[in-house]
Design a protein around this motif. Structure first.
Motif, PDB file in Angstrom:
ATOM      1  N   GLU A  40       0.862  -1.181   0.000  1.00 39.83           N
ATOM      2  CA  GLU A  40       0.000   0.000   0.000  1.00 39.83           C
ATOM      3  C   GLU A  40       0.901   1.234   0.000  1.00 39.83           C
ATOM      4  O   GLU A  40       1.793   1.367   0.857  1.00 39.83           O
ATOM      5  CB  GLU A  40      -0.913   0.014   1.227  1.00 39.83           C
ATOM      6  CG  GLU A  40      -1.907  -1.132   1.299  1.00 39.83           C
ATOM      7  CD  GLU A  40      -3.033  -1.010   0.291  1.00 39.83           C
ATOM      8  OE1 GLU A  40      -3.275   0.119  -0.203  1.00 39.83           O
ATOM      9  OE2 GLU A  40      -3.674  -2.033  -0.019  1.00 39.83           O
ATOM     10  N   LEU A  41       0.675   2.145  -0.963  1.00 42.88           N
ATOM     11  CA  LEU A  41       1.515   3.323  -1.114  1.00 42.88           C
ATOM     12  C   LEU A  41       0.685   4.598  -1.022  1.00 42.88           C
ATOM     13  O   LEU A  41      -0.361   4.709  -1.683  1.00 42.88           O
ATOM     14  CB  LEU A  41       2.232   3.300  -2.470  1.00 42.88           C
ATOM     15  CG  LEU A  41       3.175   2.108  -2.745  1.00 42.88           C
ATOM     16  CD1 LEU A  41       3.641   2.139  -4.185  1.00 42.88           C
ATOM     17  CD2 LEU A  41       4.353   2.134  -1.788  1.00 42.88           C
ATOM     18  N   ASP A  42       1.126   5.523  -0.214  1.00 47.64           N
ATOM     19  CA  ASP A  42       0.516   6.853  -0.197  1.00 47.64           C
ATOM     20  C   ASP A  42       0.949   7.625  -1.436  1.00 47.64           C
ATOM     21  O   ASP A  42       1.978   7.324  -2.065  1.00 47.64           O
ATOM     22  CB  ASP A  42       0.942   7.633   1.054  1.00 47.64           C
ATOM     23  CG  ASP A  42       0.342   7.073   2.330  1.00 47.64           C
ATOM     24  OD1 ASP A  42      -0.639   6.307   2.241  1.00 47.64           O
ATOM     25  OD2 ASP A  42       0.853   7.401   3.414  1.00 47.64           O
ATOM     26  N   GLN A  43       0.184   8.656  -1.774  1.00 45.36           N
ATOM     27  CA  GLN A  43       0.563   9.492  -2.910  1.00 45.36           C
ATOM     28  C   GLN A  43       1.971  10.053  -2.706  1.00 45.36           C
ATOM     29  O   GLN A  43       2.310  10.558  -1.647  1.00 45.36           O
ATOM     30  CB  GLN A  43      -0.428  10.645  -3.064  1.00 45.36           C
ATOM     31  CG  GLN A  43      -0.146  11.527  -4.275  1.00 45.36           C
ATOM     32  CD  GLN A  43      -1.198  12.618  -4.437  1.00 45.36           C
ATOM     33  OE1 GLN A  43      -2.092  12.768  -3.614  1.00 45.36           O
ATOM     34  NE2 GLN A  43      -1.102  13.394  -5.495  1.00 45.36           N
ATOM     35  N   GLY A  44       2.797   9.918  -3.731  1.00 39.03           N
ATOM     36  CA  GLY A  44       4.164  10.424  -3.672  1.00 39.03           C
ATOM     37  C   GLY A  44       5.182   9.450  -3.117  1.00 39.03           C
ATOM     38  O   GLY A  44       6.396   9.716  -3.187  1.00 39.03           O
ATOM     39  N   ALA A  45       4.736   8.335  -2.561  1.00 39.29           N
ATOM     40  CA  ALA A  45       5.672   7.361  -1.985  1.00 39.29           C
ATOM     41  C   ALA A  45       6.483   6.682  -3.083  1.00 39.29           C
ATOM     42  O   ALA A  45       5.993   6.448  -4.185  1.00 39.29           O
ATOM     43  CB  ALA A  45       4.911   6.327  -1.164  1.00 39.29           C
ATOM     44  N   LYS A  76      -1.631   2.508 -14.919  1.00 43.17           N
ATOM     45  CA  LYS A  76      -2.879   2.600 -14.165  1.00 43.17           C
ATOM     46  C   LYS A  76      -3.325   1.235 -13.658  1.00 43.17           C
ATOM     47  O   LYS A  76      -2.742   0.194 -13.993  1.00 43.17           O
ATOM     48  CB  LYS A  76      -3.965   3.220 -15.042  1.00 43.17           C
ATOM     49  CG  LYS A  76      -4.320   2.404 -16.272  1.00 43.17           C
ATOM     50  CD  LYS A  76      -5.329   3.131 -17.141  1.00 43.17           C
ATOM     51  CE  LYS A  76      -5.819   2.271 -18.295  1.00 43.17           C
ATOM     52  NZ  LYS A  76      -4.766   1.806 -19.185  1.00 43.17           N
ATOM     53  N   SER A  77      -4.402   1.243 -12.863  1.00 39.67           N
ATOM     54  CA  SER A  77      -4.944   0.005 -12.311  1.00 39.67           C
ATOM     55  C   SER A  77      -5.350  -0.944 -13.433  1.00 39.67           C
ATOM     56  O   SER A  77      -5.782  -0.523 -14.512  1.00 39.67           O
ATOM     57  CB  SER A  77      -6.147   0.303 -11.419  1.00 39.67           C
ATOM     58  OG  SER A  77      -7.176   0.925 -12.158  1.00 39.67           O
ATOM     59  N   ALA A 128       4.799  -6.291 -11.243  1.00 36.18           N
ATOM     60  CA  ALA A 128       4.006  -5.502 -10.298  1.00 36.18           C
ATOM     61  C   ALA A 128       2.637  -5.262 -10.916  1.00 36.18           C
ATOM     62  O   ALA A 128       2.533  -4.633 -11.983  1.00 36.18           O
ATOM     63  CB  ALA A 128       4.697  -4.182  -9.981  1.00 36.18           C
ATOM     64  N   TYR A 129       1.584  -5.759 -10.261  1.00 42.60           N
ATOM     65  CA  TYR A 129       0.217  -5.574 -10.737  1.00 42.60           C
ATOM     66  C   TYR A 129      -0.433  -4.454  -9.943  1.00 42.60           C
ATOM     67  O   TYR A 129      -0.458  -4.475  -8.699  1.00 42.60           O
ATOM     68  CB  TYR A 129      -0.598  -6.856 -10.574  1.00 42.60           C
ATOM     69  CG  TYR A 129      -2.063  -6.665 -10.890  1.00 42.60           C
ATOM     70  CD1 TYR A 129      -2.484  -6.388 -12.191  1.00 42.60           C
ATOM     71  CD2 TYR A 129      -3.039  -6.730  -9.887  1.00 42.60           C
ATOM     72  CE1 TYR A 129      -3.823  -6.189 -12.491  1.00 42.60           C
ATOM     73  CE2 TYR A 129      -4.379  -6.544 -10.182  1.00 42.60           C
ATOM     74  CZ  TYR A 129      -4.764  -6.273 -11.488  1.00 42.60           C
ATOM     75  OH  TYR A 129      -6.095  -6.062 -11.772  1.00 42.60           O
ATOM     76  N   ILE A 130      -0.982  -3.459 -10.643  1.00 43.28           N
ATOM     77  CA  ILE A 130      -1.610  -2.308 -10.001  1.00 43.28           C
ATOM     78  C   ILE A 130      -3.081  -2.634  -9.754  1.00 43.28           C
ATOM     79  O   ILE A 130      -3.895  -2.666 -10.676  1.00 43.28           O
ATOM     80  CB  ILE A 130      -1.471  -1.038 -10.859  1.00 43.28           C
ATOM     81  CG1 ILE A 130       0.005  -0.802 -11.209  1.00 43.28           C
ATOM     82  CG2 ILE A 130      -2.046   0.172 -10.123  1.00 43.28           C
ATOM     83  CD1 ILE A 130       0.215   0.315 -12.227  1.00 43.28           C
ATOM     84  N   VAL A 131      -3.419  -2.897  -8.500  1.00 44.04           N
ATOM     85  CA  VAL A 131      -4.799  -3.223  -8.122  1.00 44.04           C
ATOM     86  C   VAL A 131      -5.664  -1.978  -8.204  1.00 44.04           C
ATOM     87  O   VAL A 131      -6.768  -1.990  -8.740  1.00 44.04           O
ATOM     88  CB  VAL A 131      -4.842  -3.818  -6.706  1.00 44.04           C
ATOM     89  CG1 VAL A 131      -6.274  -4.092  -6.266  1.00 44.04           C
ATOM     90  CG2 VAL A 131      -4.007  -5.095  -6.635  1.00 44.04           C
ATOM     91  N   SER A 160      -2.263   4.020  -3.731  1.00 45.65           N
ATOM     92  CA  SER A 160      -2.211   2.879  -4.654  1.00 45.65           C
ATOM     93  C   SER A 160      -2.004   1.564  -3.908  1.00 45.65           C
ATOM     94  O   SER A 160      -1.340   1.523  -2.872  1.00 45.65           O
ATOM     95  CB  SER A 160      -1.075   3.060  -5.667  1.00 45.65           C
ATOM     96  OG  SER A 160      -1.280   4.219  -6.456  1.00 45.65           O
ATOM     97  N   THR A 161      -2.591   0.506  -4.467  1.00 44.14           N
ATOM     98  CA  THR A 161      -2.391  -0.854  -3.989  1.00 44.14           C
ATOM     99  C   THR A 161      -1.717  -1.643  -5.095  1.00 44.14           C
ATOM    100  O   THR A 161      -2.176  -1.635  -6.241  1.00 44.14           O
ATOM    101  CB  THR A 161      -3.732  -1.515  -3.639  1.00 44.14           C
ATOM    102  OG1 THR A 161      -4.387  -0.761  -2.621  1.00 44.14           O
ATOM    103  CG2 THR A 161      -3.525  -2.952  -3.148  1.00 44.14           C
TER     104      THR A 161
END
Length: 304
Positions: free
Chosen positions: A181-186, A214-215, A199-202, A235-236
């Motif tokens: 789980e990523l915060d904006q800007g992480a 994108k997801s 890496a799959y963007i949920v 983002s997840t």
């Protein structure tokens, strides 16, 4: 830097349950030992429609199924006599080996009517020496899985080895499987030490080398490249990969290094030689019409 970007496609796994199918893909059938990946939900389901979600008893060989929920609840029953309710953050790791049958039922009307259901299921191919092993099932609780946190980052290691951590989940070959789980800007990087990584963007979006993804997209990275992933919003992400096991054939729910073994499994299921779960044996999924050979990939009726 990016070997390929895979766009999820829609697939129907039961009467009322459509999922995003990520793997296998025509141009990239596996990432490490991972040969299958479905993303189901999020869904809000009216009570009268719940029964249509159920995935009836169906067989597997030559793989491990890995079920992981973000929200909701699923009841697993299998031919070993196991009945297990899986809830968010837990891992259901079922190794089919020489053969197992299981069902996935959605039996909590309050949860489904008032909340959401969202899950990821992957399949991990087995090394050749393990393909005919005895079937097994283990449920792992969230407290058994390593968690790492940093500024703007929360990460759970579902299975394997990554970032200096090791999961208790028993695996059969070198791999990693991570929920991030990523915060904006992480900012976040891929695990090192694995030859194949994705890496799959949920949900949300990531910037990689100046391009935004994108997801619903699976980013597969070139070996030896260690890119920086930047979250453009909350983002997840599910990261997965490991060492390649060699060629595998897949047809419906069967995976094997040998085409003839899949043909045998098809006949065994058709003739009723694979037993049903003792607590869920009143219905089952029939063998689909054979429109392809094992090398041709999964049929449209592929089930989890």
């Amino acid at each position: 830097m990016l070997d390929i970007v895979i766009e999820a496609r829609m697939a129907q796994i039961s009467e009322g349950f459509a999922v995003k199918r990520i793997l296998p893909y025509q141009l990239r059938r596996m990432i490490g030992p991972f040969i299958f990946m479905d993303h189901g939900g999020p869904l809000n389901i009216p009570i009268e429609s719940i029964r249509s979600l159920d995935v009836l008893p169906h067989p597997h060989i030559g793989l491990s199924t890995v079920s992981y929920l973000f929200s909701g609840m699923v009841t697993h029953r299998d031919s070993l006599g196991v009945e297990q309710i899986i809830t968010p953050g837990e891992v259901n790791w079922m190794t089919a080996g020489k053969g197992i049958v299981h069902s996935e039922r959605f039996e909590d009307p309050v949860m489904l009517a008032g909340g959401k259901l969202e899950m990821i299921q992957t399949w991990v191919a087995l090394p050749e020496k393990e393909e005919e092993s005895d079937p097994s099932f283990t449920n792992y609780k969230p407290t058994q899985l390593p968690v790492f946190t940093d500024k703007g980052v929360w990460m759970r290691l579902i299975a394997g080895d990554a970032y200096g951590l090791t999961s208790e989940v028993k695996t059969h070959s070198p791999l990693f499987y991570v929920h991030v789980e990523l915060d904006q800007g992480a900012h976040f990087g891929l695990p090192v030490g694995h030859s194949e990584r994705g890496a799959y963007i949920v949900r949300g979006s990531l910037e990689v080398n100046g391009i935004i993804y994108k997801s619903g997209q699976l980013l597969v990275f070139t070996k030896g490249i260690d890119p920086l992933l930047i979250a453009k919003e909350q983002s997840t992400v599910m990261m997965l990969g490991g060492e390649h096991l060699g060629e595998r054939f897949i047809w419906w729910n069967f995976v094997s290094s040998k085409k003839e073994r899949i043909e045998q499994a098809k006949e065994d299921w058709k003739q009723g030689r694979i037993i049903l779960p003792p607590m869920d044996n009143q219905e089952f999924v029939p063998l689909p019409e054979d429109k392809s050979k094992p090398a041709g990939g999964p049929s449209p009726n592929h089930l989890s």
